[in-house]
Design a protein around this motif. Sequence first.
Motif, PDB file in Angstrom:
ATOM      1  N   TYR A 126       0.811  -1.216   0.000  1.00 33.92           N
ATOM      2  CA  TYR A 126       0.000   0.000   0.000  1.00 33.92           C
ATOM      3  C   TYR A 126       0.845   1.266   0.000  1.00 33.92           C
ATOM      4  O   TYR A 126       0.393   2.321  -0.442  1.00 33.92           O
ATOM      5  CB  TYR A 126      -0.993  -0.035   1.165  1.00 33.92           C
ATOM      6  CG  TYR A 126      -2.096  -1.005   0.862  1.00 33.92           C
ATOM      7  CD1 TYR A 126      -3.277  -0.558   0.301  1.00 33.92           C
ATOM      8  CD2 TYR A 126      -1.935  -2.375   1.048  1.00 33.92           C
ATOM      9  CE1 TYR A 126      -4.280  -1.441  -0.043  1.00 33.92           C
ATOM     10  CE2 TYR A 126      -2.920  -3.269   0.720  1.00 33.92           C
ATOM     11  CZ  TYR A 126      -4.089  -2.806   0.173  1.00 33.92           C
ATOM     12  OH  TYR A 126      -5.073  -3.679  -0.192  1.00 33.92           O
ATOM     13  N   GLY A 127       2.080   1.160   0.486  1.00 36.08           N
ATOM     14  CA  GLY A 127       2.962   2.311   0.407  1.00 36.08           C
ATOM     15  C   GLY A 127       3.493   2.504  -1.007  1.00 36.08           C
ATOM     16  O   GLY A 127       3.690   3.632  -1.456  1.00 36.08           O
ATOM     17  N   SER A 128       3.687   1.401  -1.711  1.00 35.83           N
ATOM     18  CA  SER A 128       4.144   1.492  -3.083  1.00 35.83           C
ATOM     19  C   SER A 128       2.958   1.830  -3.999  1.00 35.83           C
ATOM     20  O   SER A 128       1.871   2.147  -3.506  1.00 35.83           O
ATOM     21  CB  SER A 128       4.813   0.177  -3.474  1.00 35.83           C
ATOM     22  OG  SER A 128       5.337   0.242  -4.769  1.00 35.83           O
ATOM     23  N   ILE A 129       3.149   1.791  -5.282  1.00 36.80           N
ATOM     24  CA  ILE A 129       2.104   2.270  -6.185  1.00 36.80           C
ATOM     25  C   ILE A 129       1.790   1.242  -7.260  1.00 36.80           C
ATOM     26  O   ILE A 129       2.549   0.302  -7.498  1.00 36.80           O
ATOM     27  CB  ILE A 129       2.543   3.578  -6.873  1.00 36.80           C
ATOM     28  CG1 ILE A 129       3.863   3.340  -7.662  1.00 36.80           C
ATOM     29  CG2 ILE A 129       2.742   4.687  -5.883  1.00 36.80           C
ATOM     30  CD1 ILE A 129       3.699   3.335  -9.126  1.00 36.80           C
TER      31      ILE A 129
ATOM     32  N   LEU B 134      -1.897   7.894  -6.742  1.00 36.82           N
ATOM     33  CA  LEU B 134      -0.660   7.163  -6.450  1.00 36.82           C
ATOM     34  C   LEU B 134      -0.650   6.688  -5.008  1.00 36.82           C
ATOM     35  O   LEU B 134      -0.334   5.525  -4.716  1.00 36.82           O
ATOM     36  CB  LEU B 134       0.556   8.050  -6.711  1.00 36.82           C
ATOM     37  CG  LEU B 134       0.973   8.237  -8.172  1.00 36.82           C
ATOM     38  CD1 LEU B 134       2.138   9.211  -8.265  1.00 36.82           C
ATOM     39  CD2 LEU B 134       1.359   6.893  -8.783  1.00 36.82           C
ATOM     40  N   ALA B 135      -0.965   7.593  -4.110  1.00 39.50           N
ATOM     41  CA  ALA B 135      -0.949   7.230  -2.688  1.00 39.50           C
ATOM     42  C   ALA B 135      -1.952   6.122  -2.408  1.00 39.50           C
ATOM     43  O   ALA B 135      -1.681   5.187  -1.650  1.00 39.50           O
ATOM     44  CB  ALA B 135      -1.249   8.460  -1.840  1.00 39.50           C
ATOM     45  N   ALA B 136      -3.123   6.220  -3.013  1.00 42.42           N
ATOM     46  CA  ALA B 136      -4.192   5.270  -2.723  1.00 42.42           C
ATOM     47  C   ALA B 136      -3.984   3.917  -3.386  1.00 42.42           C
ATOM     48  O   ALA B 136      -4.570   2.912  -2.960  1.00 42.42           O
ATOM     49  CB  ALA B 136      -5.531   5.858  -3.175  1.00 42.42           C
ATOM     50  N   SER B 137      -3.150   3.861  -4.408  1.00 37.07           N
ATOM     51  CA  SER B 137      -2.995   2.606  -5.152  1.00 37.07           C
ATOM     52  C   SER B 137      -2.031   1.665  -4.439  1.00 37.07           C
ATOM     53  O   SER B 137      -1.183   2.087  -3.665  1.00 37.07           O
ATOM     54  CB  SER B 137      -2.494   2.905  -6.563  1.00 37.07           C
ATOM     55  OG  SER B 137      -1.134   3.271  -6.535  1.00 37.07           O
TER      56      SER B 137
HETATM   57 NA    NA Z   1       0.160   3.629  -2.512  1.00 41.40          NA
END
Ligand code: NA
Lengths: 326, 326, 326, 103, 103, 103
Positions: free
Chosen positions: B107-110, B272-275
């Motif tokens: 979740y931190g990555s995209i 991006l953050a949410a992906s």
């Molecule tokens: Na993310």
Amino acid sequence: MSILDLAVQNLASPMVLFFALGVAAALIRSDLAVPEAAAKLLALYLMLAIGFKGGAEVSKSGLDSAMALTIGAGILLSFLIPLAGYFFIRMSTRLGAIDAAAVAAHYGSISIVTFVAATEVVKGLGLAYEGYLIAVAAVMETPAIVAALLLARRAQPKGQAGESMGALLREVATNGSIVILVGAFFIGWITGERGMSMISPFIVDPFRGILCLFLLDMGLVAGRGLRQGARELSPPLIAFGIYFPLVSASLAAALAVPLGLSVGGAALFITLAASASYIAVPAAMRLALPEANPAIYLTLSLGVTFPFNLSLGIPLYAAVAQRIAG
Amino acid sequence: MSILDLAVQNLASPMVLFFALGVAAALIRSDLAVPEAAAKLLALYLMLAIGFKGGAEVSKSGLDSAMALTIGAGILLSFLIPLAGYFFIRMSTRLGAIDAAAVAAHYGSISIVTFVAATEVVKGLGLAYEGYLIAVAAVMETPAIVAALLLARRAQPKGQAGESMGALLREVATNGSIVILVGAFFIGWITGERGMSMISPFIVDPFRGILCLFLLDMGLVAGRGLRQGARELSPPLIAFGIYFPLVSASLAAALAVPLGLSVGGAALFITLAASASYIAVPAAMRLALPEANPAIYLTLSLGVTFPFNLSLGIPLYAAVAQRIAG
Amino acid sequence: MSILDLAVQNLASPMVLFFALGVAAALIRSDLAVPEAAAKLLALYLMLAIGFKGGAEVSKSGLDSAMALTIGAGILLSFLIPLAGYFFIRMSTRLGAIDAAAVAAHYGSISIVTFVAATEVVKGLGLAYEGYLIAVAAVMETPAIVAALLLARRAQPKGQAGESMGALLREVATNGSIVILVGAFFIGWITGERGMSMISPFIVDPFRGILCLFLLDMGLVAGRGLRQGARELSPPLIAFGIYFPLVSASLAAALAVPLGLSVGGAALFITLAASASYIAVPAAMRLALPEANPAIYLTLSLGVTFPFNLSLGIPLYAAVAQRIAG
Amino acid sequence: MEMHSKKRIEILLEAPAQKRLTDLLDRLDVTGYTVMPVLGGKGHHGVWSREGLPSAAGTMVSVSVIAAEERLDQVLEPVFDLVRRHIGIVTISDVMVIRGERF
Amino acid sequence: MEMHSKKRIEILLEAPAQKRLTDLLDRLDVTGYTVMPVLGGKGHHGVWSREGLPSAAGTMVSVSVIAAEERLDQVLEPVFDLVRRHIGIVTISDVMVIRGERF
Amino acid sequence: MEMHSKKRIEILLEAPAQKRLTDLLDRLDVTGYTVMPVLGGKGHHGVWSREGLPSAAGTMVSVSVIAAEERLDQVLEPVFDLVRRHIGIVTISDVMVIRGERF
Ligand code: NA
Ligand SMILES: Nc1ncnc2c1ncn2[C@@H]1O[C@H](COP(=O)(O)O)[C@@H](O)[C@H]1O
Ligand SMILES: Nc1ncnc2c1ncn2[C@@H]1O[C@H](COP(=O)(O)O)[C@@H](O)[C@H]1O
Ligand SMILES: Nc1ncnc2c1ncn2[C@@H]1O[C@H](COP(=O)(O)O)[C@@H](O)[C@H]1O
Ligand code: NA
Ligand code: NA
């Protein structure tokens, strides 16, 4: 455009940069990879497209005796260049006769992707070229293999030859890359403008972009080859991979004027001579001269000569063509 | 456009519908399949295209300090989101520390495909966005992995760590998807408009259609994952896969205004953050935390969060961006 | 245009010529090959594109009772043609009941590539066609399999049947090619013109070129089949592969007038009836009638009937449609 | 290193029947199986090649099962029953494994 | 024809860890190895399939090493150490080779 | 279940020579063979990988032949003669089959 401008512009083209990206990715050991099936599909596309476009050009311009003459000159070059190459290799490196013959075969044959990259440079200069040069490219694939075999046989113990040359030539002549190139050429010729209008959104519009993707892959393969095969290449051999294309190019340049080629056509004809095969000939050499070390000829052709031609060679050949032809 | 209209229009787009078709086909156990090599080629194409377009945009708009700031904000988010995620997972589910850290990393990555789908929605609204967001996407892939490893190490018995973090980070940073994204970005930047005009019939015109095909494949994989992995997902975990993107989105939204992003840019930054990653991070987790159960993190990221973002999340983020930015 | 002109123009189209190139390459034992993954990707593309276009057409023209009627007629034909085919085979060849039933199934079902090639001819004539014919194509895939099974069961010793017909039909109905065709059709229908404008640079512009590449591959497979399977085909069986499509075509032609199809639509409806499956049905037959010899039905369908339809059949069906419909 | 003797059953089967075989293996309660691709081959049914085929018909896959010797017949009989109706061959060989309790 | 008895170690391993394994084999100084593709499978970790996956995660490869019997333990211990942490299985079988000195 | 003991010859060979090998097998009148893909490997000739290569040069395939023990030498000698000139290795192992008369 000055030769320097041309070189700079070429180096900053997406094609060359994607190739460089591939090389860099391989050298930093990235796992970036183009699947084998995708690489084959891209290669098939490029050959189909370039063959068809050549044929469609010929259907527009019609046939003339120049085509027959240039084809003859191409065959001659493809046969003679390996002899010259063999001589240079044996004089300047420590390679044995078999390895030298195998390397020489690659330089007599041609690289269709180098040719394609050169057509982009030629078109970028606003120049046209003779469509039949595709046919010239096709006929130049094979004679070099014959020349190399003759060279190698002199060195091989009698009776050990194994495969008959006839069988080998049959295999080489029905090689997939030749069949699609020649086949698409004839289909382009037969269907002409009507055919072109039907499929140009596939073979013309996205062509350069697909070429970029393929060059990325070529860069990955070349970079991997360099990482793994570099120790097989002595400095004199690396030098050969750079100066010998200039020798071949000079031979072709000398023929381009009497053949009456256009400036664009001369640039491409010179490029064909200067380019070295890394698809059809390596496979043929595995059959014809299995004792030759593939790491040498693949690394030299794809890792040294191909990048040299792509980056500096092609603009140079184009500049020479502008001087001598037109 | 109201948020509801936006959502409906998005749900009725070919992209979302092809994804749904893939999910449905997998659920009815159809043998519809995209070959692995084709899926890799499509993924390569999307990353090459999106990277190049981002770079070409930057070459037009030039550099400014906003780019550096947004990149910094992206790195920060990618590092912080996993910490928040880990906290939520540990509080609300029964996952152990290792599994929780592995999930949090995703979740931190995209997800670059979520990003791409969001660019289509943004363009559909007639909005522009900052080209450098591609670079932001690239830098957000890795920090989350570091954060997750730090979380996991606290939980692991000493000495068992095995792999050094340095070696792992080198592997992650040379990951193929990062190399092609960043490489194509720089090539687009260097070659600018000239490069774009050369390859846009390949990377712009057919882009949406190819995205549809890729989303069909993603749907097939997600549906298969759901069919096989659903029993690994408890209701609180499924809930996490839906509400946590909103948490990440809020964090990003709070940063988007001070960063001065355009409306389109804010929508993409929030997206991006949410992906959640499902390409680079799963492979990294297999190396870094092989004890974590891949069925959990793959199914949650690709089977729950990706469809949520694709269908409802993106229009929501776009609507939020329209409120807060511009 | 006279029927002869039409035939000549069709024979000289890039599509037919690339198919011929593939056959020729296989017959001279060239190693030209399209990787399996690439062939699957191309087939997927064609079905996605043709399905979507059909749906988009229907969204423009709206629904009418003609669609339901034509679908019903298609189902009927797909069921009846195998019965007729079985009769002809048993009368005129020495094939046993199982092999005859398996062959007959192929002729009741349809070949989507033949359909696609026919749409190109129809469009080349400046004719339109009903978009819902895609749906007709989809429903015609399966009934033929049922008919063939009923025929084969009469011949099989009781109890040996093994698989229940229900299970088999479920497998056939969730066959990937049907799912993508029908799915893309509905997506085209739902998203209509908006969807079409989004993805037409992918599914319309390069369509013919990609079809050429796929036909090259089909030619390679057909040629290889002919080289290896020709000895399985007796002259009466080869004759069946050519005259029986004309029988099916006549049945369809008789229905086309009362159905009120347009000229283009009638040509396509007749083509569907005349075409023989070589993707979905062979796989189904391996499950349903594993005792039947695949070399027979694959060679006959792909090596005899497909080239016949592609070269001569389609122009003939178009000419017939021009006489009877409109 | 301690090793345990097991049997490896390798089933070369025409691809359209793959799902039937793996469904059968699921019912037989083997601990697992592995599917590997096959490019081509030759046998009584003639020459096969995967190249260029857009469908599963005409291609083969290889499915391997590692099982304890005492389970061999239990697995082999129904498997062979299925394979007999299709194009395919079954071979059995000896292997050693390390975590013996897993198979 | 004279033949020499060797051991064949086959390591079925999740694909993301392939480079680690081959790097390890390089360090162990085996004379070579061969990597083969795997389409899918099933085991305690559930069902796998290579189809449609754009990344290595979720796929497996098979790596075989032919080695002299006396080198077996030397190779197996570190290999098994690596495989234990990952999804994978190791099998050992007997093979004969012709140029025995090469392995 | 009754089983019959056979030999399995596995030939790992550089891909450009594949057709020569299968042509040879045809002439040797074996009952069949199976070709499987190889992704990469390492040996005395260095590291190989199939990735990204648009031609057969630089790739390998695996060809297996199941044959009766008494036919082994008859097959092995000419096969090994061919393989010796190329990059490739030959291994032989024991297998059991069910329909023994077919091999
Ligand atoms: Na993310
Ligand atoms: N003797 C053999 N050795 C290895 N593979 C074989 C052999 N016989 C048959 N096969 C494989 O099994 C497939 C089906 O065999 P068949 O049913 O005899 O046509 C062939 O296409 C080969 O791939
Ligand atoms: N009994 C078995 N026979 C053959 N392959 C197996 C067996 N058990 C596991 N495998 C393979 O090893 C992979 C990982 O196994 P596991 O760790 O048990 O999930 C599976 O996906 C299969 O490909
Ligand atoms: N010891 C070995 N174990 C497994 N495969 C090997 C071994 N040695 C060589 N190979 C395979 O055979 C190919 C050619 O070997 P070589 O001729 O030694 O380079 C290598 O690329 C490997 O794929
Ligand atoms: Na040359
Ligand atoms: Na039909």
